[in-house]
Motif scaffolding. Structure first.
Motif, PDB file in Angstrom:
ATOM      1  N   ASP A   1       0.839  -1.205   0.000  1.00 35.02           N
ATOM      2  CA  ASP A   1       0.000   0.000   0.000  1.00 35.02           C
ATOM      3  C   ASP A   1       0.874   1.255   0.000  1.00 35.02           C
ATOM      4  O   ASP A   1       2.056   1.207   0.331  1.00 35.02           O
ATOM      5  CB  ASP A   1      -1.025  -0.024   1.138  1.00 35.02           C
ATOM      6  N   ILE A   2       0.282   2.381  -0.368  1.00 34.04           N
ATOM      7  CA  ILE A   2       1.061   3.612  -0.553  1.00 34.04           C
ATOM      8  C   ILE A   2       1.699   4.051   0.761  1.00 34.04           C
ATOM      9  O   ILE A   2       2.827   4.543   0.790  1.00 34.04           O
ATOM     10  CB  ILE A   2       0.173   4.732  -1.143  1.00 34.04           C
ATOM     11  N   GLU A   3       1.000   3.835   1.867  1.00 34.02           N
ATOM     12  CA  GLU A   3       1.536   4.193   3.176  1.00 34.02           C
ATOM     13  C   GLU A   3       2.854   3.436   3.434  1.00 34.02           C
ATOM     14  O   GLU A   3       3.837   4.003   3.910  1.00 34.02           O
ATOM     15  CB  GLU A   3       0.475   3.845   4.245  1.00 34.02           C
ATOM     16  N   THR A   4       2.858   2.137   3.100  1.00 36.48           N
ATOM     17  CA  THR A   4       4.068   1.329   3.263  1.00 36.48           C
ATOM     18  C   THR A   4       5.192   1.868   2.390  1.00 36.48           C
ATOM     19  O   THR A   4       6.344   1.954   2.816  1.00 36.48           O
ATOM     20  CB  THR A   4       3.777  -0.142   2.891  1.00 36.48           C
ATOM     21  N   LEU A   5       4.857   2.252   1.159  1.00 34.88           N
ATOM     22  CA  LEU A   5       5.889   2.766   0.251  1.00 34.88           C
ATOM     23  C   LEU A   5       6.464   4.078   0.769  1.00 34.88           C
ATOM     24  O   LEU A   5       7.644   4.374   0.588  1.00 34.88           O
ATOM     25  CB  LEU A   5       5.313   2.924  -1.160  1.00 34.88           C
ATOM     26  N   ARG A   6       5.620   4.853   1.462  1.00 35.16           N
ATOM     27  CA  ARG A   6       6.086   6.107   2.055  1.00 35.16           C
ATOM     28  C   ARG A   6       7.101   5.793   3.181  1.00 35.16           C
ATOM     29  O   ARG A   6       8.160   6.394   3.261  1.00 35.16           O
ATOM     30  CB  ARG A   6       4.874   6.858   2.619  1.00 35.16           C
ATOM     31  N   HIS A   7       6.749   4.799   4.028  1.00 30.12           N
ATOM     32  CA  HIS A   7       7.675   4.380   5.092  1.00 30.12           C
ATOM     33  C   HIS A   7       8.987   3.872   4.502  1.00 30.12           C
ATOM     34  O   HIS A   7      10.064   4.135   5.009  1.00 30.12           O
ATOM     35  CB  HIS A   7       7.061   3.260   5.936  1.00 30.12           C
ATOM     36  N   ARG A   8       8.833   3.105   3.422  1.00 31.06           N
ATOM     37  CA  ARG A   8      10.003   2.536   2.766  1.00 31.06           C
ATOM     38  C   ARG A   8      10.944   3.648   2.295  1.00 31.06           C
ATOM     39  O   ARG A   8      12.157   3.583   2.495  1.00 31.06           O
ATOM     40  CB  ARG A   8       9.525   1.677   1.578  1.00 31.06           C
ATOM     41  N   ALA A   9      10.372   4.680   1.687  1.00 32.75           N
ATOM     42  CA  ALA A   9      11.179   5.800   1.195  1.00 32.75           C
ATOM     43  C   ALA A   9      11.888   6.491   2.359  1.00 32.75           C
ATOM     44  O   ALA A   9      13.045   6.909   2.242  1.00 32.75           O
ATOM     45  CB  ALA A   9      10.301   6.787   0.435  1.00 32.75           C
ATOM     46  N   GLN A  10      11.182   6.592   3.506  1.00 30.53           N
ATOM     47  CA  GLN A  10      11.797   7.219   4.686  1.00 30.53           C
ATOM     48  C   GLN A  10      13.011   6.426   5.166  1.00 30.53           C
ATOM     49  O   GLN A  10      14.034   7.002   5.531  1.00 30.53           O
ATOM     50  CB  GLN A  10      10.779   7.297   5.836  1.00 30.53           C
ATOM     51  N   ILE A  11      12.861   5.100   5.147  1.00 31.23           N
ATOM     52  CA  ILE A  11      13.983   4.243   5.585  1.00 31.23           C
ATOM     53  C   ILE A  11      15.182   4.420   4.653  1.00 31.23           C
ATOM     54  O   ILE A  11      16.321   4.560   5.102  1.00 31.23           O
ATOM     55  CB  ILE A  11      13.528   2.767   5.665  1.00 31.23           C
ATOM     56  N   MET A  12      14.925   4.481   3.349  1.00 28.03           N
ATOM     57  CA  MET A  12      16.006   4.689   2.380  1.00 28.03           C
ATOM     58  C   MET A  12      16.697   6.027   2.659  1.00 28.03           C
ATOM     59  O   MET A  12      17.930   6.129   2.595  1.00 28.03           O
ATOM     60  CB  MET A  12      15.455   4.705   0.948  1.00 28.03           C
ATOM     61  N   GLN A  13      15.893   7.034   2.983  1.00 25.24           N
ATOM     62  CA  GLN A  13      16.443   8.358   3.267  1.00 25.24           C
ATOM     63  C   GLN A  13      17.312   8.322   4.527  1.00 25.24           C
ATOM     64  O   GLN A  13      18.402   8.881   4.564  1.00 25.24           O
ATOM     65  CB  GLN A  13      15.298   9.372   3.422  1.00 25.24           C
ATOM     66  N   GLN A  14      16.796   7.621   5.541  1.00 26.79           N
ATOM     67  CA  GLN A  14      17.513   7.480   6.814  1.00 26.79           C
ATOM     68  C   GLN A  14      18.894   6.840   6.586  1.00 26.79           C
ATOM     69  O   GLN A  14      19.884   7.252   7.183  1.00 26.79           O
ATOM     70  CB  GLN A  14      16.682   6.554   7.716  1.00 26.79           C
ATOM     71  N   ILE A  15      18.926   5.844   5.703  1.00 27.94           N
ATOM     72  CA  ILE A  15      20.182   5.155   5.396  1.00 27.94           C
ATOM     73  C   ILE A  15      21.152   6.118   4.712  1.00 27.94           C
ATOM     74  O   ILE A  15      22.330   6.219   5.082  1.00 27.94           O
ATOM     75  CB  ILE A  15      19.899   3.918   4.507  1.00 27.94           C
ATOM     76  N   ARG A  16      20.644   6.861   3.740  1.00 29.73           N
ATOM     77  CA  ARG A  16      21.518   7.811   3.021  1.00 29.73           C
ATOM     78  C   ARG A  16      22.042   8.879   3.978  1.00 29.73           C
ATOM     79  O   ARG A  16      23.214   9.271   3.920  1.00 29.73           O
ATOM     80  CB  ARG A  16      20.776   8.446   1.847  1.00 29.73           C
ATOM     81  N   ASP A  17      21.166   9.343   4.880  1.00 24.59           N
ATOM     82  CA  ASP A  17      21.585  10.367   5.850  1.00 24.59           C
ATOM     83  C   ASP A  17      22.688   9.825   6.758  1.00 24.59           C
ATOM     84  O   ASP A  17      23.651  10.534   7.067  1.00 24.59           O
ATOM     85  CB  ASP A  17      20.392  10.820   6.716  1.00 24.59           C
ATOM     86  N   TYR A  18      22.528   8.570   7.188  1.00 21.37           N
ATOM     87  CA  TYR A  18      23.519   7.966   8.078  1.00 21.37           C
ATOM     88  C   TYR A  18      24.893   7.941   7.414  1.00 21.37           C
ATOM     89  O   TYR A  18      25.895   8.360   7.989  1.00 21.37           O
ATOM     90  CB  TYR A  18      23.085   6.541   8.469  1.00 21.37           C
TER      91      TYR A  18
END
Lengths: 323, 189
Positions: A10-27
């Protein structure tokens, strides 16, 4: 008939997924680890006996004859070429491809996070992983146990010294006699016992690093100097899911070539096609790779764990059957 | 003999195991990152009814079982065999005691049953989910009682014993859920 076009996540999950990817890049940005991109298509595949490349044919200017290209099962060889060329610590978020693999935790095309830290041994890399993953998985801490200890604790057997007959006996005790009674490959029985009798129990509450795998399962890890029966390979498990696999990397080009050749010999013995060795990777190792540790982590599985999803289909928009 | 590889495994597939036809209930693909893949399969043996777990190396092949579910009407029993008929072809098939098993207490003449055939011979008989049977014996109930107070045992024409509410009397026809063996209601007239 109605055509399936809707995403399985679902789109909500994809939004969370994008946040996790962002968190990884930030780290990694904060840690000054360089983001790199590597080829998805390569002239070489892998020799690993139990990893199968998907492949395709290319023709075009300079390639008048159709040239087979392999979709990469991991970005490892290309990333190591970058390390040999002086990149320093690097990471990539990429797609990886594996033939034959579909299931609750497998899609043939999946997303991988792979990174290398120069100057780190495998325990320092585990510290690094914990720093990255603890906020994403929202756990108190991570545990560590050696492969040998895990077997002693859960199955009361020493995986490094037990006789084949003893391993078969234990497999039979857990109802696995049907495929182990005549099995002569120790590693197959060990892997079966590990995945059926240890993996589901070992990391129910907290993520667990299992380190120092048997040397026969070394893959691209260096052997231990204290105990050559084990290699500095580790895996990370959480709630029955194998999340990551890492190595204190083998730097020796000659030994690497021998391991590839052993893979091919085993492939031949099993009646499988042998694979050409990636000479570019071996040449880079000969030039010299800095001391480093590296790990590959399944992003889809990380998202499953972070969001408590039971199937990989719930975190991928378009799994293979509707891709 | 037809064979299938583990890649074709799915719930509902019928395969041979230890000389007995089996139904796959669940199939899970397991692949250690650097190891050989295997399939962990939950299987029901169709003759003994036993449920067990089996492990196959991925890529292994197994023999398929020639098992077919057919919808047949129950006709009668001659004491040794229970006779069923295909309503379209009028072909008749006799199932023995082993195949009928406990289902015998739910067999009502002319009811459609699922008869599972292996190589053309019946191995199991599954009754319809609901059957209507007459009560031949039950204690006289108390007036004014309603369902849900525990009830009383009632013996049906087939010998089955079912708990019924106190207001239900001998001679009445009741509807029973054969999967749970529980009383559902009085039969609709």
């Amino acid at each position: 008939m109605k055509t399936d076009w809707q995403p399985t996540a679902d789109i909500e999950t994809l939004r969370h997924r994008a946040q996790i990817m962002q968190q990884i890049r930030d780290y990694f940005a904060a840690q000054q680890v360089l983001e790199v991109e590597t080829p998805q298509l390569s002239r070489f595949g892998v020799t690993d006996v139990y990893l199968q490349n998907l492949s395709c044919l290319f023709s075009g200017p300079g390639f008048a004859k159709q040239t087979p290209l392999y979709l990469q099962t991991s970005p490892e060889y290309a990333m190591k070429r970058l390390l040999c060329a002086g990149s320093g610590s690097i990471f990539t978020l990429c797609k990886a491809y594996r033939d034959d693999e579909v299931g609750r935790q497998h899609n043939p095309e999946f997303t991988m996070l792979e990174w290398y830290r120069t100057g780190f041994d495998h325990h320092q890399l585990m510290d690094d992983m914990q720093a990255l993953l603890q906020p994403i998985l929202a756990t108190q801490t991570f545990l560590r146990i050696s492969y040998q200890q895990a077997f002693l604790q859960y199955l009361q057997v020493d995986p490094l010294s037990a006789e084949l007959s003893r391993l078969r006996e234990i497999a039979a005790r857990y109802g696995l006699a049907d495929i182990t009674a005549n099995e002569t490959d120790r590693d197959f029985i060990l892997q079966l016992l590990f995945s059926q009798q240890i993996e589901p129990l070992i990391a129910e509450q907290l993520p667990v690093f299992v380190y120092d795998f048997p040397a026969s399962q070394a893959s691209l890890a260096r052997l231990s100097q204290q105990d050559p029966r084990v290699a500095h390979r580790f895996e990370l498990y959480f709630r029955g899911i194998e999340l990551a696999n890492g190595f204190f990397e083998l730097q020796d080009a000659t030994e690497q070539r021998q391991r590839f050749e052993q893979d091919n010999a085993k492939r031949q013995a099993l009646g499988m096609e042998t694979k050409a060795l990636d000479e570019s990777f071996l040449a880079a190792l000969e030039h010299g790779m800095p001391m480093c540790s590296g790990v590959a982590l399944g992003i889809d599985r990380l998202v499953m764990l972070a969001l408590n999803k039971a199937s990989i289909r719930e975190v991928i928009a378009f799994p293979l059957d509707i891709a | 003999m037809a064979t299938v590889s583990t890649n074709e495994f799915k719930a509902g597939l019928k395969i041979m195991l230890d000389g007995e036809p089996c139904n796959i209930l669940e199939n899970e693909y397991v692949k250690p990152g650097k190891g050989q893949a295997f399939n962990r399969v939950k299987i029901r043996k169709l003759i003994s009814g036993k449920v067990l777990e089996k492990t196959f190396k991925s890529g292994d092949t197994v023999e398929t079982a020639d098992v077919m579910d057919t919808e047949l009407s129950y006709l009668y029993s001659d004491g040794e065999f229970w006779h069923f008929m295909n309503n379209e072809t009028f072909e008749q098939i006799a199932a023995d005691k082993a195949a009928v098993g406990d289902t015998v207490k739910w067999l009502v003449e002319n009811d459609p049953c699922t008869v599972t055939l292996w190589n053309g011979a019946p191995i199991t008989v599954t009754p319809p989910n609901f059957v209507e049977l007459q009560i031949v014996e039950t204690d006289p109930g108390v007036k004014g009682d309603t369902a849900g107070t525990g009830g009383k045992p009632a013996t049906l024409t087939t010998g089955a014993v079912v708990r019924v509410p106190l207001f239900v009397q001998t001679g009445e026809v009741i509807k029973v859920d054969t999967r749970s063996g529980e009383y559902v209601s009085r039969a609709q007239k």
